[in-house]
Design an enzyme around this catalytic site. Structure first.
Site, PDB file in Angstrom:
ATOM      1  CG  HIS A  55     -41.460 -44.683 -38.156  1.00 58.59           C
ATOM      2  ND1 HIS A  55     -41.991 -45.765 -37.533  1.00 58.59           N
ATOM      3  CD2 HIS A  55     -40.387 -44.306 -37.416  1.00 58.59           C
ATOM      4  CE1 HIS A  55     -41.286 -46.039 -36.453  1.00 58.59           C
ATOM      5  NE2 HIS A  55     -40.294 -45.176 -36.358  1.00 58.59           N
TER       6      HIS A  55
ATOM      7  CG  ASP B 163     -27.870 -46.471 -46.373  1.00 60.28           C
ATOM      8  OD1 ASP B 163     -28.679 -45.763 -45.753  1.00 60.28           O
ATOM      9  OD2 ASP B 163     -27.215 -46.080 -47.362  1.00 60.28           O
ATOM     10  CG  HIS B 164     -31.633 -46.188 -48.605  1.00 59.11           C
ATOM     11  ND1 HIS B 164     -30.461 -45.585 -48.218  1.00 59.11           N
ATOM     12  CD2 HIS B 164     -32.407 -45.211 -49.094  1.00 59.11           C
ATOM     13  CE1 HIS B 164     -30.534 -44.292 -48.476  1.00 59.11           C
ATOM     14  NE2 HIS B 164     -31.700 -44.027 -49.007  1.00 59.11           N
TER      15      HIS B 164
ATOM     16  CB  CYS C 266     -41.444 -45.988 -32.746  1.00 59.71           C
ATOM     17  SG  CYS C 266     -40.031 -44.887 -33.043  1.00 59.71           S
TER      18      CYS C 266
ATOM     19  CD  GLU D 170     -35.057 -43.779 -32.183  1.00 61.58           C
ATOM     20  OE1 GLU D 170     -34.849 -44.925 -31.759  1.00 61.58           O
ATOM     21  OE2 GLU D 170     -35.999 -43.073 -31.806  1.00 61.58           O
TER      22      GLU D 170
ATOM     23  CG  HIS E 206     -37.796 -48.820 -36.491  1.00 57.59           C
ATOM     24  ND1 HIS E 206     -37.371 -48.997 -35.198  1.00 57.59           N
ATOM     25  CD2 HIS E 206     -38.368 -47.586 -36.508  1.00 57.59           C
ATOM     26  CE1 HIS E 206     -37.675 -47.934 -34.473  1.00 57.59           C
ATOM     27  NE2 HIS E 206     -38.265 -47.062 -35.235  1.00 57.59           N
TER      28      HIS E 206
ATOM     29  CG  HIS F 232     -35.742 -43.469 -36.754  1.00 57.70           C
ATOM     30  ND1 HIS F 232     -36.114 -42.413 -35.961  1.00 57.70           N
ATOM     31  CD2 HIS F 232     -36.594 -44.481 -36.452  1.00 57.70           C
ATOM     32  CE1 HIS F 232     -37.138 -42.769 -35.204  1.00 57.70           C
ATOM     33  NE2 HIS F 232     -37.456 -44.021 -35.488  1.00 57.70           N
TER      34      HIS F 232
END
Ligand code: NI
Length: 136
Positions: A39, A79-80, A33, A125, A14, A41
């Site tokens: 980047h 996811d991913h 962020c 997070e 994100h 998480h």
């Protein structure tokens, strides 16, 4: 009343960036962020429901069905993925952990059986930071 929690995990990219602000203000507010080229998480998701155990099973809900609902309506969509670009229910929102937890609630809640109530979406997070959303 008994509370039942399922833990899931997903990885996602994100960026936190307010287009109305300068680069400097974004970096000041969002730090790493705000990185322009995204980047990632490693999120841990805890979904808690509450209900009364069924007389015949002793369960408040079949955990296989519970797990399937969380996977289908939240984890598989996240996811991913890039939260800003790929996830329909995050479109137009700041991709903060707060907003993500609230959106996951909205996605999962309508699909739960009527004899249980969604109690909490808890979303880590990092190992040290998490949010909890109780639907209000
Ligand atoms: Ni971040």
């Amino acid at each position: 009343m008994v509370y039942l929690t399922r833990k899931e995990h997903f990885n996602a990219a994100h960026k936190l960036y307010n287009a109305a602000w300068s680069i400097e203000k974004n970096e000041m507010m969002f730090g790493a962020c705000a990185n322009e080229n995204w980047h990632g998480h490693n999120y841990d998701l805890y979904v808690t429901i509450k209900g009364e155990p069924d007389v015949n099973t002793g369960f408040i809900m079949d955990v296989k069905v519970f797990s399937k609902i969380i996977k289908e309506y939240a984890v598989d969509k996240l996811d991913h993925k890039n939260l800003n670009l790929d996830v329909d229910f995050m479109k137009g929102k700041m991709c903060s952990t707060e907003n993500l937890a609230m959106a996951i609630w909205q996605e999962i809640e309508p699909h739960l059986p009527k004899n249980v109530t969604l109690h909490c979406i808890k979303l880590y997070e990092t190992a040290r930071i998490y949010v909890e959303y109780f639907g209000e």
